[in-house]
Design a protein around this motif. Sequence first.
Motif, PDB file in Angstrom:
ATOM      1  N   PRO A  59       0.845  -1.192   0.000  1.00  0.00           N
ATOM      2  CA  PRO A  59       0.000   0.000   0.000  1.00  0.00           C
ATOM      3  C   PRO A  59       0.885   1.249   0.000  1.00  0.00           C
ATOM      4  CG  PRO A  59      -0.027  -1.067   2.139  1.00  0.00           C
ATOM      5  CD  PRO A  59       0.747  -1.951   1.227  1.00  0.00           C
ATOM      6  N   ARG A  60       0.450   2.269  -0.746  1.00  0.00           N
ATOM      7  CA  ARG A  60       1.302   3.446  -0.898  1.00  0.00           C
ATOM      8  C   ARG A  60       0.467   4.670  -1.243  1.00  0.00           C
ATOM      9  NH1 ARG A  60       1.095   0.104  -5.012  1.00  0.00           N
ATOM     10  NH2 ARG A  60       0.915   0.857  -7.140  1.00  0.00           N
ATOM     11  N   LEU A  61       1.091   5.828  -1.090  1.00  0.00           N
ATOM     12  CA  LEU A  61       0.508   7.093  -1.498  1.00  0.00           C
ATOM     13  C   LEU A  61       1.336   7.631  -2.650  1.00  0.00           C
ATOM     14  CD1 LEU A  61      -0.128   8.743   2.000  1.00  0.00           C
ATOM     15  CD2 LEU A  61      -1.734   7.426   0.604  1.00  0.00           C
ATOM     16  N   GLU A  62       0.681   7.944  -3.766  1.00  0.00           N
ATOM     17  CA  GLU A  62       1.348   8.524  -4.927  1.00  0.00           C
ATOM     18  C   GLU A  62       0.941   9.995  -4.991  1.00  0.00           C
ATOM     19  OE1 GLU A  62       0.083   6.150  -8.245  1.00  0.00           O
ATOM     20  OE2 GLU A  62       1.306   4.441  -7.621  1.00  0.00           O
ATOM     21  N   PHE A  63       1.909  10.884  -4.803  1.00  0.00           N
ATOM     22  CA  PHE A  63       1.628  12.313  -4.761  1.00  0.00           C
ATOM     23  C   PHE A  63       1.572  12.889  -6.168  1.00  0.00           C
ATOM     24  CE2 PHE A  63       2.788  11.304  -0.537  1.00  0.00           C
ATOM     25  CZ  PHE A  63       2.041  12.163   0.252  1.00  0.00           C
ATOM     26  N   VAL A  64       0.475  13.614  -6.445  1.00  0.00           N
ATOM     27  CA  VAL A  64       0.220  14.163  -7.769  1.00  0.00           C
ATOM     28  C   VAL A  64       0.472  15.671  -7.793  1.00  0.00           C
ATOM     29  CG1 VAL A  64      -1.545  14.417  -9.564  1.00  0.00           C
ATOM     30  CG2 VAL A  64      -1.518  12.377  -8.138  1.00  0.00           C
ATOM     31  N   LEU A  65      -0.003  16.384  -6.779  1.00  0.00           N
ATOM     32  CA  LEU A  65       0.176  17.835  -6.676  1.00  0.00           C
ATOM     33  C   LEU A  65       0.759  18.184  -5.318  1.00  0.00           C
ATOM     34  CD1 LEU A  65      -3.275  19.087  -8.056  1.00  0.00           C
ATOM     35  CD2 LEU A  65      -1.091  19.136  -9.243  1.00  0.00           C
ATOM     36  N   GLY A  66       1.471  19.306  -5.254  1.00  0.00           N
ATOM     37  CA  GLY A  66       2.007  19.783  -3.990  1.00  0.00           C
ATOM     38  C   GLY A  66       3.499  19.561  -3.879  1.00  0.00           C
ATOM     39  N   PRO A  67       4.048  19.760  -2.683  1.00  0.00           N
ATOM     40  CA  PRO A  67       5.502  19.697  -2.492  1.00  0.00           C
ATOM     41  C   PRO A  67       6.122  18.324  -2.753  1.00  0.00           C
ATOM     42  CG  PRO A  67       4.386  19.982  -0.387  1.00  0.00           C
ATOM     43  CD  PRO A  67       3.351  20.125  -1.448  1.00  0.00           C
ATOM     44  N   LEU A  68       5.347  17.250  -2.678  1.00  0.00           N
ATOM     45  CA  LEU A  68       5.890  15.903  -2.904  1.00  0.00           C
ATOM     46  C   LEU A  68       5.449  15.322  -4.252  1.00  0.00           C
ATOM     47  CD1 LEU A  68       5.414  14.317   0.650  1.00  0.00           C
ATOM     48  CD2 LEU A  68       7.461  15.360  -0.314  1.00  0.00           C
ATOM     49  N   ALA A  69       4.985  16.175  -5.172  1.00  0.00           N
ATOM     50  CA  ALA A  69       4.492  15.706  -6.473  1.00  0.00           C
ATOM     51  C   ALA A  69       5.534  14.833  -7.163  1.00  0.00           C
ATOM     52  CB  ALA A  69       4.131  16.892  -7.361  1.00  0.00           C
ATOM     53  N   GLY A  70       5.070  13.685  -7.680  1.00  0.00           N
ATOM     54  CA  GLY A  70       5.952  12.750  -8.375  1.00  0.00           C
ATOM     55  C   GLY A  70       6.561  11.696  -7.468  1.00  0.00           C
ATOM     56  N   GLN A  71       6.369  11.819  -6.165  1.00  0.00           N
ATOM     57  CA  GLN A  71       6.941  10.844  -5.221  1.00  0.00           C
ATOM     58  C   GLN A  71       5.884   9.819  -4.807  1.00  0.00           C
ATOM     59  OE1 GLN A  71       9.364  12.281  -1.987  1.00  0.00           O
ATOM     60  NE2 GLN A  71       9.629  14.264  -2.998  1.00  0.00           N
ATOM     61  N   THR A  72       6.366   8.630  -4.478  1.00  0.00           N
ATOM     62  CA  THR A  72       5.520   7.562  -3.957  1.00  0.00           C
ATOM     63  C   THR A  72       6.072   7.161  -2.600  1.00  0.00           C
ATOM     64  OG1 THR A  72       5.006   6.769  -6.176  1.00  0.00           O
ATOM     65  CG2 THR A  72       4.674   5.219  -4.373  1.00  0.00           C
ATOM     66  N   ILE A  73       5.198   7.138  -1.593  1.00  0.00           N
ATOM     67  CA  ILE A  73       5.626   6.796  -0.237  1.00  0.00           C
ATOM     68  C   ILE A  73       4.822   5.590   0.233  1.00  0.00           C
ATOM     69  CG2 ILE A  73       5.778   7.598   2.144  1.00  0.00           C
ATOM     70  CD1 ILE A  73       6.158  10.427   1.020  1.00  0.00           C
ATOM     71  N   PRO A  74       5.519   4.496   0.584  1.00  0.00           N
ATOM     72  CA  PRO A  74       4.802   3.297   1.058  1.00  0.00           C
ATOM     73  C   PRO A  74       4.240   3.508   2.462  1.00  0.00           C
ATOM     74  CG  PRO A  74       7.168   2.939   1.149  1.00  0.00           C
ATOM     75  CD  PRO A  74       6.964   4.286   0.520  1.00  0.00           C
ATOM     76  N   LEU A  75       3.122   2.860   2.738  1.00  0.00           N
ATOM     77  CA  LEU A  75       2.526   2.894   4.076  1.00  0.00           C
ATOM     78  C   LEU A  75       3.032   1.674   4.831  1.00  0.00           C
ATOM     79  CD1 LEU A  75      -1.125   3.899   3.082  1.00  0.00           C
ATOM     80  CD2 LEU A  75       0.690   5.371   3.957  1.00  0.00           C
ATOM     81  N   THR A  76       4.053   1.874   5.642  1.00  0.00           N
ATOM     82  CA  THR A  76       4.718   0.753   6.313  1.00  0.00           C
ATOM     83  C   THR A  76       4.427   0.674   7.798  1.00  0.00           C
ATOM     84  OG1 THR A  76       6.687   2.116   6.592  1.00  0.00           O
ATOM     85  CG2 THR A  76       6.610   0.712   4.638  1.00  0.00           C
ATOM     86  N   THR A  77       3.822   1.711   8.371  1.00  0.00           N
ATOM     87  CA  THR A  77       3.521   1.700   9.802  1.00  0.00           C
ATOM     88  C   THR A  77       2.024   1.499  10.014  1.00  0.00           C
ATOM     89  OG1 THR A  77       3.280   4.104   9.826  1.00  0.00           O
ATOM     90  CG2 THR A  77       5.457   3.228  10.351  1.00  0.00           C
ATOM     91  N   GLU A  78       1.654   1.125  11.238  1.00  0.00           N
ATOM     92  CA  GLU A  78       0.238   0.898  11.530  1.00  0.00           C
ATOM     93  C   GLU A  78      -0.569   2.181  11.354  1.00  0.00           C
ATOM     94  OE1 GLU A  78      -2.602  -0.560  15.191  1.00  0.00           O
ATOM     95  OE2 GLU A  78      -0.502  -1.128  15.221  1.00  0.00           O
ATOM     96  N   VAL A  79       0.018   3.311  11.740  1.00  0.00           N
ATOM     97  CA  VAL A  79      -0.618   4.618  11.572  1.00  0.00           C
ATOM     98  C   VAL A  79       0.371   5.536  10.886  1.00  0.00           C
ATOM     99  CG1 VAL A  79      -1.630   6.626  12.719  1.00  0.00           C
ATOM    100  CG2 VAL A  79      -2.036   4.338  13.640  1.00  0.00           C
ATOM    101  N   THR A  80      -0.063   6.193   9.830  1.00  0.00           N
ATOM    102  CA  THR A  80       0.754   7.169   9.111  1.00  0.00           C
ATOM    103  C   THR A  80       0.061   8.513   9.235  1.00  0.00           C
ATOM    104  OG1 THR A  80       1.473   5.491   7.523  1.00  0.00           O
ATOM    105  CG2 THR A  80       1.746   7.789   6.878  1.00  0.00           C
TER     106      THR A  80
END
Length: 152
Positions: A59-80
Amino acid sequence: MDTPVLIAIIAGGSLVFVILLVLILRGSRKKPARMCGGCRRVMLPDWQRCMFCGWVPQPRLEFVLGPLAGQTIPLTTEVTTLGSVAGNNIVLSDPAVSRKHIGIRWTGQAFELADLGSTNGVYVNGHKMPKKNLVSGDIMRIGNTEFVFRQE
């Protein structure tokens, strides 16, 4: 038979034919097959894990707009948590994002998004929501930052 009546019958029959054709074609669409990230075999669309090697999509978040645009961050913790200050798992330097804006947690069955009392709220698929169980493809917006939840 009158010409206008004949034209109306032909037009009505054509319309029924087009509607039936659209319904048949729409029903025949299948979900595309996915490739396993482990053994690279084809996975059926409904599989939550690869039946060959056991690989599970991250599971991951793919950033489209904003300061992290173009980055993908995996959800590795129980709470993010996402917010504008240090101490969050994901820090967004966006003036419209609250210090602790949202949290995404694994409930054991699904990922749940919750607004943590932000000023501007969170929008999921264009609707303001304080809480939602996420499904792959959900588009979230906080402040000027937009990202997509993926679990496929």
